[in-house]
Design a protein around this motif. Structure first.
Motif, PDB file in Angstrom:
ATOM      1  N   PHE A 297       2.228   1.293  -1.237  1.00 34.09           N
ATOM      2  CA  PHE A 297       1.776   2.084  -0.079  1.00 34.09           C
ATOM      3  C   PHE A 297       1.299   3.422  -0.600  1.00 34.09           C
ATOM      4  CE2 PHE A 297       6.465   2.429  -0.256  1.00 34.09           C
ATOM      5  CZ  PHE A 297       6.643   3.797  -0.377  1.00 34.09           C
ATOM      6  N   TYR A 298       0.462   4.097   0.164  1.00 31.34           N
ATOM      7  CA  TYR A 298      -0.129   5.346  -0.343  1.00 31.34           C
ATOM      8  C   TYR A 298      -0.566   6.239   0.803  1.00 31.34           C
ATOM      9  CZ  TYR A 298      -4.780   3.466   0.689  1.00 31.34           C
ATOM     10  OH  TYR A 298      -5.882   2.963   1.328  1.00 31.34           O
ATOM     11  N   CYS A 299      -0.843   7.471   0.424  1.00 32.94           N
ATOM     12  CA  CYS A 299      -1.337   8.462   1.384  1.00 32.94           C
ATOM     13  C   CYS A 299      -2.846   8.310   1.505  1.00 32.94           C
ATOM     14  CB  CYS A 299      -0.967   9.880   0.924  1.00 32.94           C
ATOM     15  SG  CYS A 299      -1.734  11.192   1.894  1.00 32.94           S
ATOM     16  N   THR A 300      -3.330   8.175   2.746  1.00 33.09           N
ATOM     17  CA  THR A 300      -4.756   7.913   2.954  1.00 33.09           C
ATOM     18  C   THR A 300      -5.587   9.181   3.153  1.00 33.09           C
ATOM     19  OG1 THR A 300      -4.183   7.618   5.266  1.00 33.09           O
ATOM     20  CG2 THR A 300      -4.504   5.617   3.971  1.00 33.09           C
ATOM     21  N   ASP A 301      -4.947  10.325   3.267  1.00 37.67           N
ATOM     22  CA  ASP A 301      -5.698  11.553   3.536  1.00 37.67           C
ATOM     23  C   ASP A 301      -5.589  12.473   2.337  1.00 37.67           C
ATOM     24  OD1 ASP A 301      -6.824  13.872   4.431  1.00 37.67           O
ATOM     25  OD2 ASP A 301      -5.778  13.915   6.339  1.00 37.67           O
ATOM     26  N   PHE A 302      -6.691  12.671   1.643  1.00 33.02           N
ATOM     27  CA  PHE A 302      -6.660  13.457   0.403  1.00 33.02           C
ATOM     28  C   PHE A 302      -6.017  14.812   0.680  1.00 33.02           C
ATOM     29  CE2 PHE A 302      -7.507  15.067  -3.620  1.00 33.02           C
ATOM     30  CZ  PHE A 302      -8.015  14.063  -4.424  1.00 33.02           C
ATOM     31  N   CYS A 303      -4.827  15.006   0.113  1.00 39.66           N
ATOM     32  CA  CYS A 303      -4.006  16.117   0.574  1.00 39.66           C
ATOM     33  C   CYS A 303      -3.842  17.218  -0.453  1.00 39.66           C
ATOM     34  CB  CYS A 303      -2.628  15.588   0.989  1.00 39.66           C
ATOM     35  SG  CYS A 303      -1.809  14.673  -0.330  1.00 39.66           S
ATOM     36  N   SER A 304      -4.022  16.916  -1.729  1.00 40.04           N
ATOM     37  CA  SER A 304      -3.746  17.925  -2.744  1.00 40.04           C
ATOM     38  C   SER A 304      -4.312  17.445  -4.066  1.00 40.04           C
ATOM     39  CB  SER A 304      -2.242  18.127  -2.898  1.00 40.04           C
ATOM     40  OG  SER A 304      -1.697  17.001  -3.582  1.00 40.04           O
ATOM     41  N   ALA A 305      -4.136  18.258  -5.083  1.00 43.25           N
ATOM     42  CA  ALA A 305      -4.621  17.893  -6.409  1.00 43.25           C
ATOM     43  C   ALA A 305      -3.951  16.603  -6.880  1.00 43.25           C
ATOM     44  CB  ALA A 305      -4.341  19.020  -7.387  1.00 43.25           C
ATOM     45  N   LEU A 306      -2.769  16.313  -6.364  1.00 41.20           N
ATOM     46  CA  LEU A 306      -2.029  15.135  -6.809  1.00 41.20           C
ATOM     47  C   LEU A 306      -1.972  14.068  -5.729  1.00 41.20           C
ATOM     48  CD1 LEU A 306       0.453  17.320  -8.657  1.00 41.20           C
ATOM     49  CD2 LEU A 306      -0.895  15.524  -9.741  1.00 41.20           C
ATOM     50  N   HIS A 307      -2.996  14.084  -4.892  1.00 40.91           N
ATOM     51  CA  HIS A 307      -3.066  13.096  -3.818  1.00 40.91           C
ATOM     52  C   HIS A 307      -3.024  11.665  -4.357  1.00 40.91           C
ATOM     53  CE1 HIS A 307      -4.592  10.698  -0.528  1.00 40.91           C
ATOM     54  NE2 HIS A 307      -5.591  10.321  -1.285  1.00 40.91           N
ATOM     55  N   GLN A 308      -3.731  11.414  -5.427  1.00 47.06           N
ATOM     56  CA  GLN A 308      -3.770  10.044  -5.967  1.00 47.06           C
ATOM     57  C   GLN A 308      -2.375   9.580  -6.381  1.00 47.06           C
ATOM     58  OE1 GLN A 308      -6.566   9.151  -4.647  1.00 47.06           O
ATOM     59  NE2 GLN A 308      -7.195   7.888  -6.372  1.00 47.06           N
ATOM     60  N   GLU A 309      -1.512  10.523  -6.765  1.00 46.63           N
ATOM     61  CA  GLU A 309      -0.157  10.174  -7.192  1.00 46.63           C
ATOM     62  C   GLU A 309       0.774   9.961  -6.002  1.00 46.63           C
ATOM     63  OE1 GLU A 309      -2.142  12.259  -8.635  1.00 46.63           O
ATOM     64  OE2 GLU A 309      -2.136  11.711 -10.743  1.00 46.63           O
ATOM     65  N   MET A 310       0.280  10.256  -4.820  1.00 43.86           N
ATOM     66  CA  MET A 310       1.133  10.141  -3.639  1.00 43.86           C
ATOM     67  C   MET A 310       1.164   8.674  -3.213  1.00 43.86           C
ATOM     68  SD  MET A 310       1.155  12.604  -0.355  1.00 43.86           S
ATOM     69  CE  MET A 310       2.288  12.357   1.000  1.00 43.86           C
ATOM     70  N   GLN A 311       2.119   7.940  -3.781  1.00 40.27           N
ATOM     71  CA  GLN A 311       2.166   6.492  -3.614  1.00 40.27           C
ATOM     72  C   GLN A 311       3.587   6.005  -3.818  1.00 40.27           C
ATOM     73  OE1 GLN A 311      -0.521   5.770  -6.988  1.00 40.27           O
ATOM     74  NE2 GLN A 311       1.193   4.850  -8.077  1.00 40.27           N
ATOM     75  N   GLY A 312       3.815   4.750  -3.523  1.00 39.72           N
ATOM     76  CA  GLY A 312       5.131   4.156  -3.740  1.00 39.72           C
ATOM     77  C   GLY A 312       5.009   2.646  -3.663  1.00 39.72           C
ATOM     78  N   TYR A 313       6.142   1.973  -3.905  1.00 34.66           N
ATOM     79  CA  TYR A 313       6.143   0.510  -3.841  1.00 34.66           C
ATOM     80  C   TYR A 313       7.222   0.031  -2.894  1.00 34.66           C
ATOM     81  CZ  TYR A 313       3.162   0.284  -8.012  1.00 34.66           C
ATOM     82  OH  TYR A 313       2.141   0.404  -8.891  1.00 34.66           O
ATOM     83  N   ILE A 314       6.960  -1.118  -2.286  1.00 37.63           N
ATOM     84  CA  ILE A 314       7.995  -1.795  -1.515  1.00 37.63           C
ATOM     85  C   ILE A 314       8.086  -3.220  -2.043  1.00 37.63           C
ATOM     86  CG2 ILE A 314       6.373  -2.269   0.417  1.00 37.63           C
ATOM     87  CD1 ILE A 314       8.931  -1.904   2.234  1.00 37.63           C
ATOM     88  N   ARG A 315       9.306  -3.585  -2.447  1.00 40.22           N
ATOM     89  CA  ARG A 315       9.527  -4.918  -3.020  1.00 40.22           C
ATOM     90  C   ARG A 315       9.919  -5.882  -1.910  1.00 40.22           C
ATOM     91  NH1 ARG A 315      14.565  -6.165  -7.082  1.00 40.22           N
ATOM     92  NH2 ARG A 315      14.476  -8.449  -7.001  1.00 40.22           N
ATOM     93  N   VAL A 316       9.218  -6.994  -1.840  1.00 40.73           N
ATOM     94  CA  VAL A 316       9.507  -8.004  -0.823  1.00 40.73           C
ATOM     95  C   VAL A 316      10.051  -9.248  -1.524  1.00 40.73           C
ATOM     96  CG1 VAL A 316       8.566  -9.435   1.026  1.00 40.73           C
ATOM     97  CG2 VAL A 316       7.707  -7.113   0.681  1.00 40.73           C
ATOM     98  N   SER A 317      11.265  -9.625  -1.147  1.00 41.50           N
ATOM     99  CA  SER A 317      11.906 -10.784  -1.745  1.00 41.50           C
ATOM    100  C   SER A 317      11.856 -11.960  -0.770  1.00 41.50           C
ATOM    101  CB  SER A 317      13.362 -10.450  -2.081  1.00 41.50           C
ATOM    102  OG  SER A 317      13.414  -9.270  -2.863  1.00 41.50           O
ATOM    103  N   ALA A 318      12.198 -13.131  -1.289  1.00 39.69           N
ATOM    104  CA  ALA A 318      12.187 -14.330  -0.450  1.00 39.69           C
ATOM    105  C   ALA A 318      13.174 -14.169   0.708  1.00 39.69           C
ATOM    106  CB  ALA A 318      12.551 -15.556  -1.275  1.00 39.69           C
TER     107      ALA A 318
END
Lengths: 205, 656
Positions: free
Chosen positions: B619-640
């Motif tokens: 998942f990520y931030c869709t609105d360019f917010c800062s110099a480190l906008h591209q780094e504004m992200q994360g993961y969600i693990r989906v298991s069975a």
């Protein structure tokens, strides 16, 4: 001497303005901050010029690894300064009253001024040290690291007084209302000294 | 010889060039852009502000667009009746209730006529109201936050067209039905329309402090089509006027069958009289089914309540409350001048413009000079009420606005022009072509007792040849005129979004000053808000997983989440911790059958994600917010679905 003593008292009382008005002000403007962010330095703590300025300054400063702006309880200065100012105002009023009653000579007025100046300079020295620490003592994991041409890490120390460009920010640091009142108060005590001396010289001749 | 030929051709080209220029100047008259600095009149230098706000209806977009005048720049699209993926309006859990109706979730609407709230007959800039034509609704939009705060459905109504105009102290916003229908709705033959269908005119009260709307009463009128309306003002305050068509009560091929009568009616409704009747217990409560949706700025959440009854009034039970004024011919616009004396009925099939006099109307009523009645409602004599006629001003008159200087401006759809005429003498003063097929026009404050008559803009239906073509579909075009002088002057063409039916405009000062910059985090009462990183958490509740998440430049907390399973219903509750003007953060997760969220500083929004595949999804931030906008992200693990991975999350450290 009576007139001089009254001016001495008024001058000392003007110091009390510092309990209401900020001593100093630092404004940070940048292209994306057409309304600049600002902090007012009061003798008992730092406050934002607008409600969320401190939070926003801290938010921006985290990129360069600056510490957050200290809360009042995090610096001994903010508990000592009010006592010093109150003490000096009281001392000035007492000297003025004694002068009015001809118990002390006008020379005490100068003495107060010199003491106040020494304390003031110490205060400025301390303030400058804090600014240097705040602007230079950066988190080694800072996201943005800018170095000077000689390779040393850039300091983000705001100017003690005047204007300085810090990356994209235009930083202006100037005394504020409380500070101006203090300076006016101190000049009053000088005038009181000069007036006292004049009347005393007249009496002798 | 060759040289002579070449030079002749050159001469010809030069001449053509010159004549071309001359022609341009002649055809444009005084409007040649270079001849008198028209460009300067609409030029708003970088960093400077427009002098006026214009709120233009989006028609079939279901929204309102906010423009600046005189530049014609679009500032914002405010979602009202349509889902809006840009911000998540109508997609987020908090705003889905805004689009609830008695017919269930309606993700689209046809917005028509915005009107700004008034105090003492002047625009006060607190709210703008707009009607939805298709599934009858009225919305209230805050002009502090520029967000839709309230939507009320209108029962017994169909084609909510003669709306949403406000009385001069915003006592009421009116919702008149275009289509008459069986009331209450029932299964019956359409051919039995005549005498059986009815038209509801709804008077929706507006609470002075909060703006909260409530249907105070509905007047059940004969089965005509109620087309447009206007409140009386000044001397006629307390009355509301509605144009009608299909007084024939035809139910098929209306193009022909509803155009038979030489005159239809303007219905004059004395709402103060009916209000008094209702306050004394008049009218009767009738079973109904309609939604009332209210957005709370502090919980950032809307609630939808279904209401079960509405008060209806039969007009013949309130003698003296409703009259019909005959008006030629299938009148469309119904416009009242700033003094409240003149009611302009724009008969769209009439060669002339008909203007009625309020004073004469009262006089005729007092003397009981009636030509007859329709369903018990007295019909006044056309001649007794007539103030004057603007003779043959153009073809297909639709709408009229006023400049506050004694002039009226009427749009003519068929002859594509705006005609300026003088109130009282009824003489045509000026006319200017529009490009093309103009519908409504707007003068800032033109719908109040105090028009700000510097600009007027016309909203056209056809755009071809005005802009670079964009395939078969083009945005509709608006045209801005300077009306400060005797003659109108065309200043600017600008595209509008959707179909701009009507617009409300006013000087920028009040709105600009009150415009809110952030939501205070301290005031955030959203039940799933995380007001600091310390509040962030992931909670499983059966197959629901609630993620309390924060955003600030440039990270999410938490940024890694595990323990989610296929078949779970995952709620991302995202709070934007920023308290800085114009710093929203976005949120989107891969494969979401929904929209992104765009979360304003201090706001919380929730989005549901139902993972269908195992994996580790970003998942990520869709609105360019800062110099480190591209780094504004994360993961969600989906298991069975049957896995036993426990719920875990992290920020800044690895998940243990």
């Amino acid at each position: 001497m009576k007139k001089a003593s009254i001016i001495m008292i008024i001058g000392s009382l003007l110091l009390l303005g510092l309990f209401k008005f900020p001593l100093w002000n630092i404004m940070l403007g940048a292209p994306q901050y057409p309304d600049p962010l600002g902090m007012n330095i009061h003798i008992d703590g730092i406050k934002g010029v607008s409600e969320f300025d401190l939070q926003n300054i801290d938010g921006l400063n985290h990129y360069i690894g600056m510490k957050t702006i200290p809360k009042a309880e995090e610096m001994w200065e903010f508990s000592v300064f009010p006592k010093v100012i109150l003490g000096m105002a009281l001392l000035g009023v007492i000297i003025g009253l004694l002068g009015y009653l001809n118990k002390v000579s006008y020379k005490y007025f100068l003495g107060w001024f010199v003491l106040m100046s020494v304390l003031g300079i110490l205060g400025m020295y301390d303030f400058n040290n804090w600014l240097a620490d705040y602007g230079g003592n950066l988190d080694p994991h800072a996201i943005i690291k800018v170095t000077n041409p000689d390779g040393s890490p850039m300091s983000y120390k705001p100017p003690l007084i005047g204007f300085k460009k810090l990356l994209n920010f235009d930083v202006t640091s100037l005394p504020h209302t409380g500070g101006y009142l203090m300076f006016i108060g101190m000049s009053f005590t000088l005038i009181a000294f000069w007036l006292g001396r004049k009347t005393s010289v007249k009496k002798i001749t | 010889m060759k040289n002579i030929l070449t030079s002749s051709i050159a001469m010809l080209v030069i001449l053509l060039g010159f004549t071309g220029c001359n022609n341009g100047n002649q055809s444009g008259g005084k409007s040649g852009a270079l001849s008198n600095n028209i460009a300067e009149k609409v030029y708003v230098a970088p960093g400077e502000y427009d002098s006026h706000y214009a709120f233009i209806s989006g028609g079939y977009s279901g929204n309102i667009t906010v423009y600046g005048l005189p530049s014609g720049r679009m500032f914002k699209e405010i979602p009202v009746f349509s889902q809006f993926a840009t911000s998540g309006y109508g997609y987020s859990e908090e705003t889905k209730p805004m689009l609830n109706t008695s017919h269930g979730f309606v993700p689209w609407g046809d917005s028509h006529h915005p009107d700004i709230s008034q105090s003492k007959g002047e625009l006060d800039g607190r709210w703008v109201f707009i009607n939805e034509n298709n599934t009858p609704r009225i919305a209230r939009i805050s002009l502090t936050t520029f967000e839709t705060e309230e939507i009320i459905e209108v029962p017994n109504s169909a084609g909510n067209h003669s709306s949403s105009f406000v009385t001069e102290n915003t006592e009421y916003v009116v919702a008149g039905t275009r289509f008459s229908v069986p009331i209450p709705q029932r299964d019956m033959p359409i051919k039995d329309y005549k005498g059986n269908f009815q038209g509801a005119l709804s008077f929706i009260s507006v609470a002075p402090e909060t703006g909260n709307m409530d249907i105070k009463f509905q007047v059940l009128m004969p089965g005509f089509n109620y087309d447009l309306s206007h409140p009386g003002r000044g001397k006629s305050h307390g009355w509301f006027f509605f144009t009608t068509y299909n007084t024939e009560e035809a139910s098929t091929l209306l193009e022909v069958n509803a155009s038979q009568n030489d005159k239809d009616f303007i219905a004059a409704v004395n709402w103060k009289k009916i209000e008094e009747y209702v306050n004394n217990g008049g009218g009767k409560m009738m079973p109904a089914n309609y939604a009332h949706n209210l957005y709370d700025e502090h919980t950032h959440t809307a609630t939808s309540t279904i209401k079960k009854e509405v008060r209806v009034v039969n007009p013949i039970d309130v003698p003296g409350a409703v009259y019909f004024i005959p008006t030629p011919k299938s009148p469309h616009g119904c416009d009242v001048d700033p003094s409240g004396e003149y009611i302009v009925g724009n008969g769209k099939l009439s060669a002339n413009l008909t203007v009625h006099s309020f004073t004469k109307m009262l006089d005729a009523i007092e003397k009981e000079k009636f030509a007859g009645e329709a369903y018990g409602i007295p019909i006044l004599n056309f001649e007794d009420v007539l103030a004057g006629v603007v003779e043959q001003p153009g073809l297909g008159p639709l709408h009229t606005e006023f400049d506050g200087k004694g002039n009226a401006y009427t749009t003519f759809f068929i002859s594509s022009e705006v005609v300026k005429w003088k109130i009282g003498t009824w003489e045509v003063i000026d006319r200017k072509p529009t490009y093309y097929s103009v519908g409504h026009l707007t003068i800032p404050g033109g719908n109040s007792g105090k028009p700000q008559g510097k600009y007027m803009f016309a909203m056209n239906k056809i755009t071809k040849d005005r802009y670079l073509p964009t395939g078969p579909e083009m945005e509709h075009s608006a045209q801005l005129y300077d009306i400060s002088g005797d003659k109108m002057e065309l200043l600017l063409d600008f595209p509008t979004h959707g179909e701009p039916h009507y617009a409300a405009a006013m000087e920028a000062s009040i709105i600009k000053e009150q415009s809110q910059k952030i939501y205070k985090l301290a005031d955030n009462k959203h039940p799933y808000a995380a007001k600091s990183d310390a509040d962030t958490k992931v909670v499983r509740d059966g197959n629901e997983v609630h993620i309390y998440m924060t955003t600030i430049r440039s990270h999410f907390s938490p940024d890694n989440i595990e323990g989610v399973k296929v078949g779970d219903k995952v709620y991302f509750h995202v709070t934007n911790l920023e308290q800085d003007f114009d710093v929203p953060h976005g949120f989107a997760v891969l494969g979401q059958n929904n929209s992104e969220l765009l979360i304003m500083p201090g706001q919380t929004k929730s989005s549901v994600w139902e993972p269908k595949q195992v994996g580790v999804w970003p998942f990520y931030c869709t609105d360019f917010c800062s110099a480190l906008h591209q780094e504004m992200q994360g993961y969600i693990r989906v298991s069975a679905a049957d896995s036993d991975v426990p719920i875990k999350w992290s920020l800044g450290e690895d998940i243990e």
